[in-house]
Design a protein around this motif. Structure first.
Motif, PDB file in Angstrom:
ATOM      1  N   ILE A 150       0.972  -1.218  -0.254  1.00  0.00           N
ATOM      2  CA  ILE A 150      -0.005  -0.017   0.036  1.00  0.00           C
ATOM      3  C   ILE A 150       0.910   1.296  -0.170  1.00  0.00           C
ATOM      4  CG2 ILE A 150      -0.266  -0.138   2.771  1.00  0.00           C
ATOM      5  CD1 ILE A 150      -3.003   1.013   2.184  1.00  0.00           C
ATOM      6  N   THR A 151       0.383   2.184  -0.587  1.00  0.00           N
ATOM      7  CA  THR A 151       1.215   3.769  -0.734  1.00  0.00           C
ATOM      8  C   THR A 151       1.170   4.236   0.892  1.00  0.00           C
ATOM      9  OG1 THR A 151      -0.287   5.087  -1.519  1.00  0.00           O
ATOM     10  CG2 THR A 151       0.982   3.594  -3.250  1.00  0.00           C
ATOM     11  N   VAL A 152       1.854   5.167   1.095  1.00  0.00           N
ATOM     12  CA  VAL A 152       1.928   5.829   2.327  1.00  0.00           C
ATOM     13  C   VAL A 152       0.563   6.651   2.208  1.00  0.00           C
ATOM     14  CG1 VAL A 152       2.897   7.550   3.700  1.00  0.00           C
ATOM     15  CG2 VAL A 152       4.199   5.873   2.777  1.00  0.00           C
ATOM     16  N   LEU A 153       0.237   7.282   1.165  1.00  0.00           N
ATOM     17  CA  LEU A 153      -1.000   8.186   1.138  1.00  0.00           C
ATOM     18  C   LEU A 153      -2.313   7.242   1.214  1.00  0.00           C
ATOM     19  CD1 LEU A 153       0.018  10.584  -1.822  1.00  0.00           C
ATOM     20  CD2 LEU A 153       0.094  10.994   0.616  1.00  0.00           C
ATOM     21  N   GLU A 154      -2.172   6.079   0.442  1.00  0.00           N
ATOM     22  CA  GLU A 154      -3.347   5.201   0.534  1.00  0.00           C
ATOM     23  C   GLU A 154      -3.357   4.813   2.111  1.00  0.00           C
ATOM     24  OE1 GLU A 154      -3.363   3.173  -3.615  1.00  0.00           O
ATOM     25  OE2 GLU A 154      -2.364   2.295  -2.253  1.00  0.00           O
ATOM     26  N   LEU A 155      -2.219   4.773   2.916  1.00  0.00           N
ATOM     27  CA  LEU A 155      -2.426   4.276   4.403  1.00  0.00           C
ATOM     28  C   LEU A 155      -3.017   5.010   5.064  1.00  0.00           C
ATOM     29  CD1 LEU A 155      -1.568   2.188   6.485  1.00  0.00           C
ATOM     30  CD2 LEU A 155       0.793   3.167   6.675  1.00  0.00           C
ATOM     31  N   ILE A 156      -2.494   6.563   4.666  1.00  0.00           N
ATOM     32  CA  ILE A 156      -3.005   7.714   5.576  1.00  0.00           C
ATOM     33  C   ILE A 156      -4.650   7.605   5.480  1.00  0.00           C
ATOM     34  CG2 ILE A 156      -3.265  10.187   5.358  1.00  0.00           C
ATOM     35  CD1 ILE A 156      -0.292  10.244   4.992  1.00  0.00           C
ATOM     36  N   GLU A 157      -5.225   7.450   4.207  1.00  0.00           N
ATOM     37  CA  GLU A 157      -6.526   7.369   4.130  1.00  0.00           C
ATOM     38  C   GLU A 157      -7.005   6.086   4.778  1.00  0.00           C
ATOM     39  OE1 GLU A 157      -9.750   7.323   0.373  1.00  0.00           O
ATOM     40  OE2 GLU A 157      -7.466   7.681  -0.073  1.00  0.00           O
ATOM     41  N   LEU A 158      -6.797   5.198   4.866  1.00  0.00           N
ATOM     42  CA  LEU A 158      -7.172   4.054   5.600  1.00  0.00           C
ATOM     43  C   LEU A 158      -7.058   4.299   7.054  1.00  0.00           C
ATOM     44  CD1 LEU A 158      -8.106   0.899   5.502  1.00  0.00           C
ATOM     45  CD2 LEU A 158      -5.762   0.164   5.460  1.00  0.00           C
ATOM     46  N   VAL A 159      -6.106   4.682   7.542  1.00  0.00           N
ATOM     47  CA  VAL A 159      -6.002   5.119   9.114  1.00  0.00           C
ATOM     48  C   VAL A 159      -7.217   6.153   9.433  1.00  0.00           C
ATOM     49  CG1 VAL A 159      -4.783   6.283  11.021  1.00  0.00           C
ATOM     50  CG2 VAL A 159      -3.465   4.690   9.277  1.00  0.00           C
ATOM     51  N   GLY A 160      -7.409   7.041   8.510  1.00  0.00           N
ATOM     52  CA  GLY A 160      -8.393   7.971   8.935  1.00  0.00           C
ATOM     53  C   GLY A 160      -9.792   7.482   8.734  1.00  0.00           C
ATOM     54  N   GLU A 161     -10.009   6.420   7.791  1.00  0.00           N
ATOM     55  CA  GLU A 161     -11.210   5.578   7.824  1.00  0.00           C
ATOM     56  C   GLU A 161     -11.600   5.000   9.003  1.00  0.00           C
ATOM     57  OE1 GLU A 161     -11.339   3.406   4.452  1.00  0.00           O
ATOM     58  OE2 GLU A 161     -11.160   4.988   3.054  1.00  0.00           O
ATOM     59  N   VAL A 162     -10.457   3.993   9.607  1.00  0.00           N
ATOM     60  CA  VAL A 162     -10.616   3.446  10.727  1.00  0.00           C
ATOM     61  C   VAL A 162     -10.751   4.182  12.231  1.00  0.00           C
ATOM     62  CG1 VAL A 162      -9.357   1.570  12.142  1.00  0.00           C
ATOM     63  CG2 VAL A 162      -9.325   1.479   9.992  1.00  0.00           C
ATOM     64  N   VAL A 163      -9.945   5.317  12.233  1.00  0.00           N
ATOM     65  CA  VAL A 163     -10.185   6.144  13.351  1.00  0.00           C
ATOM     66  C   VAL A 163     -11.419   7.051  13.339  1.00  0.00           C
ATOM     67  CG1 VAL A 163      -9.154   8.245  14.460  1.00  0.00           C
ATOM     68  CG2 VAL A 163      -7.627   6.264  13.652  1.00  0.00           C
ATOM     69  N   GLY A 164     -11.873   7.281  12.184  1.00  0.00           N
ATOM     70  CA  GLY A 164     -13.157   8.098  11.896  1.00  0.00           C
ATOM     71  C   GLY A 164     -12.855   9.607  11.921  1.00  0.00           C
ATOM     72  N   GLN A 165     -11.718   9.800  11.820  1.00  0.00           N
ATOM     73  CA  GLN A 165     -11.123  11.235  11.621  1.00  0.00           C
ATOM     74  C   GLN A 165      -9.921  11.364  10.650  1.00  0.00           C
ATOM     75  OE1 GLN A 165     -11.638  13.565  15.552  1.00  0.00           O
ATOM     76  NE2 GLN A 165     -10.948  11.771  16.126  1.00  0.00           N
ATOM     77  N   PRO A 166      -9.681  12.374   9.840  1.00  0.00           N
ATOM     78  CA  PRO A 166      -8.703  12.459   9.021  1.00  0.00           C
ATOM     79  C   PRO A 166      -7.153  12.607   9.408  1.00  0.00           C
ATOM     80  CG  PRO A 166      -9.865  14.583   8.690  1.00  0.00           C
ATOM     81  CD  PRO A 166     -10.514  13.586   9.731  1.00  0.00           C
ATOM     82  N   VAL A 167      -6.231  12.075   8.993  1.00  0.00           N
ATOM     83  CA  VAL A 167      -4.866  12.259   9.322  1.00  0.00           C
ATOM     84  C   VAL A 167      -4.307  13.671   8.651  1.00  0.00           C
ATOM     85  CG1 VAL A 167      -2.563  11.293   9.228  1.00  0.00           C
ATOM     86  CG2 VAL A 167      -4.399   9.834   9.567  1.00  0.00           C
ATOM     87  N   ALA A 168      -4.026  14.361   9.429  1.00  0.00           N
ATOM     88  CA  ALA A 168      -3.366  15.836   9.006  1.00  0.00           C
ATOM     89  C   ALA A 168      -1.744  15.383   8.924  1.00  0.00           C
ATOM     90  CB  ALA A 168      -3.507  16.943  10.251  1.00  0.00           C
ATOM     91  N   PHE A 169      -1.555  16.007   7.458  1.00  0.00           N
ATOM     92  CA  PHE A 169       0.042  15.642   7.335  1.00  0.00           C
ATOM     93  C   PHE A 169       0.530  16.880   6.156  1.00  0.00           C
ATOM     94  CE2 PHE A 169      -2.518  13.729   3.694  1.00  0.00           C
ATOM     95  CZ  PHE A 169      -1.752  14.072   2.430  1.00  0.00           C
ATOM     96  N   GLU A 170       1.794  16.842   6.191  1.00  0.00           N
ATOM     97  CA  GLU A 170       2.320  17.861   5.289  1.00  0.00           C
ATOM     98  C   GLU A 170       3.687  17.014   4.546  1.00  0.00           C
ATOM     99  OE1 GLU A 170       3.150  21.025   7.915  1.00  0.00           O
ATOM    100  OE2 GLU A 170       4.938  19.773   8.790  1.00  0.00           O
ATOM    101  N   HIS A 171       3.908  17.487   3.646  1.00  0.00           N
ATOM    102  CA  HIS A 171       5.108  16.739   2.821  1.00  0.00           C
ATOM    103  C   HIS A 171       6.407  17.510   3.193  1.00  0.00           C
ATOM    104  CE1 HIS A 171       2.847  14.020  -0.066  1.00  0.00           C
ATOM    105  NE2 HIS A 171       2.100  15.148   0.041  1.00  0.00           N
ATOM    106  N   GLY A 172       7.344  16.489   3.511  1.00  0.00           N
ATOM    107  CA  GLY A 172       8.751  16.931   3.665  1.00  0.00           C
ATOM    108  C   GLY A 172       9.797  16.421   2.570  1.00  0.00           C
ATOM    109  N   PRO A 173      10.983  16.602   2.634  1.00  0.00           N
ATOM    110  CA  PRO A 173      11.907  16.048   1.593  1.00  0.00           C
ATOM    111  C   PRO A 173      12.025  14.660   1.875  1.00  0.00           C
ATOM    112  CG  PRO A 173      13.172  17.163   3.417  1.00  0.00           C
ATOM    113  CD  PRO A 173      11.892  17.657   3.415  1.00  0.00           C
ATOM    114  N   PRO A 174      12.258  13.855   0.770  1.00  0.00           N
ATOM    115  CA  PRO A 174      12.579  12.288   0.934  1.00  0.00           C
ATOM    116  C   PRO A 174      13.699  12.035   1.936  1.00  0.00           C
ATOM    117  CG  PRO A 174      12.849  12.970  -1.310  1.00  0.00           C
ATOM    118  CD  PRO A 174      12.487  14.178  -0.379  1.00  0.00           C
TER     119      PRO A 174
END
Length: 335
Positions: A258-282
């Motif tokens: 699973i991609t990291v972005l897909e995982l973020i969406e999945l975690v938000g679905e399970v918790v019932g609230q979105p994951v807040a995030f920002e991008h940083g350098p690799p």
């Protein structure tokens, strides 16, 4: 009396290094459930005191468990391993990013020197089997589908190099002419679940969803990972203790990514609230993709994962919420 899971005779003695850690504490509990006498070794410096106390709470209450506070890089391992049938070696200095800096010597001491001393002592003491915790970091990044154990290891970080040395040292000891100690090295693919370290991705994502605090996604978030629930990693250890092998490394994952972005969406679905995030350098040393080929694990261990990612995340969310509420830690079902 025999083990219901593996059919092994009960009341054997196991030694678990890194017993106070994430996987180690779960493994100790599983071994006690299987009827083993367990000696846990841990230097107790890898986690905050309250985390260590929580991980060890149920173990300290069991008279069949003995905790020894010791550093395997300097301890008298001959006495600690005396009479052990199986050693589960989980003690290690974790983390990719910190391994680039001045603390690399800590990785060498824990992951390389400690392993060499442990296998030396196991050989002298006639320990039957050592199960070594390795990592998918030994492969580097895989772009072309599942990675099999026959793939050439090309680690991308100093941490990955030390984990490759960990397993290779262990296998060399097992291949030594006349060796009475056999080795199965387990290459874990990103283990998660209750008691996972606070700096790991899924824990950070859950915390963000619960609190609204943003996390940093290193790079574009399209990197893919194979995530393994902790009870599956524990089961692989139990199976590895009895596998018919002398010196072998096997993958422990799920065979799906699973991609990291897909995982973020999945975690938000399970918790019932979105994951807040920002991008940083690799991040330096981060693999673009990890994906386990499980054919070897199925053949050597009879291993196959039983917990899907959504279910595993649900268990981890329940555990984190139980900590916030001060409730008793939910018990994991082990297949």
């Amino acid at each position: 009396m025999t083990s219901a899971t593996t059919g092994a005779p009960a009341y054997r003695r196991a030694v678990v290094t890194g017993a106070a850690g994430f996987i180690g504490s779960h493994l100790c509990e599983a071994l006690l459930d299987e009827g083993w006498l367990v000696t846990g070794i841990d230097h107790l410096r890898g986690h905050p005191e309250e985390v260590t106390a929580r991980n060890l709470r149920s173990l300290r209450a069991d008279p069949r468990f003995l905790l020894v506070t010791a550093d395997i890089a300097v301890a008298d391992l001959d006495s600690l391993l005396y009479g052990a049938d199986t050693v589960f070696h989980l003690a290690a200095r974790p983390g990719v990013r910190a391994s680039w800096g001045e603390r690399f010597s800590e990785y060498v001491d824990s992951n390389v020197l400690g392993t060499h001393r442990l296998l030396d002592a196991a050989g002298r003491g006639g320990v039957r089997r050592v199960v070594v915790s390795s990592s998918s970091s030994v492969y580097g990044g895989a772009e072309d589908g599942p990675t099999a154990e026959t793939s050439l290891p090309t680690p991308l970080s100093p941490y990955g190099v030390t984990k490759l040395l960990t397993e290779q040292l262990s296998l060399v000891h097992a291949k030594r002419p006349g060796s009475r100690t056999s080795v199965v090295a387990l290459r874990y693919f990103t283990v998660y679940g209750p008691r996972q370290r606070a700096d790991m991705a899924i824990t950070r994502m859950i915390d963000s969803a619960l609190t609204g605090r943003p996390i940093t996604v290193f790079g574009d978030g399209l990197q893919r990972r194979d995530f393994t629930f902790v009870s599956d990693a524990v089961q692989a250890n139990l199976l590895a203790a009895q596998a018919r092998a002398q010196a072998v490394a096997v993958n422990v994952g799920t065979g799906s990514t699973i991609t990291v972005l897909e995982l973020i969406e999945l975690v938000g679905e399970v918790v019932g609230q979105p994951v807040a995030f920002e991008h940083g350098p690799p991040g330096d040393g981060d693999a673009r993709s990890t994906h386990a080929d499980l054919a070897g694990a199925a053949e050597v261990l009879g291993y196959w994962p039983t917990v899907d990612l959504r279910t595993g995340i649900k268990h981890q969310v329940e555990w984190i919420r139980s900590l916030s509420a001060g409730a008793r830690e939910p018990q994991l079902a082990r297949g």
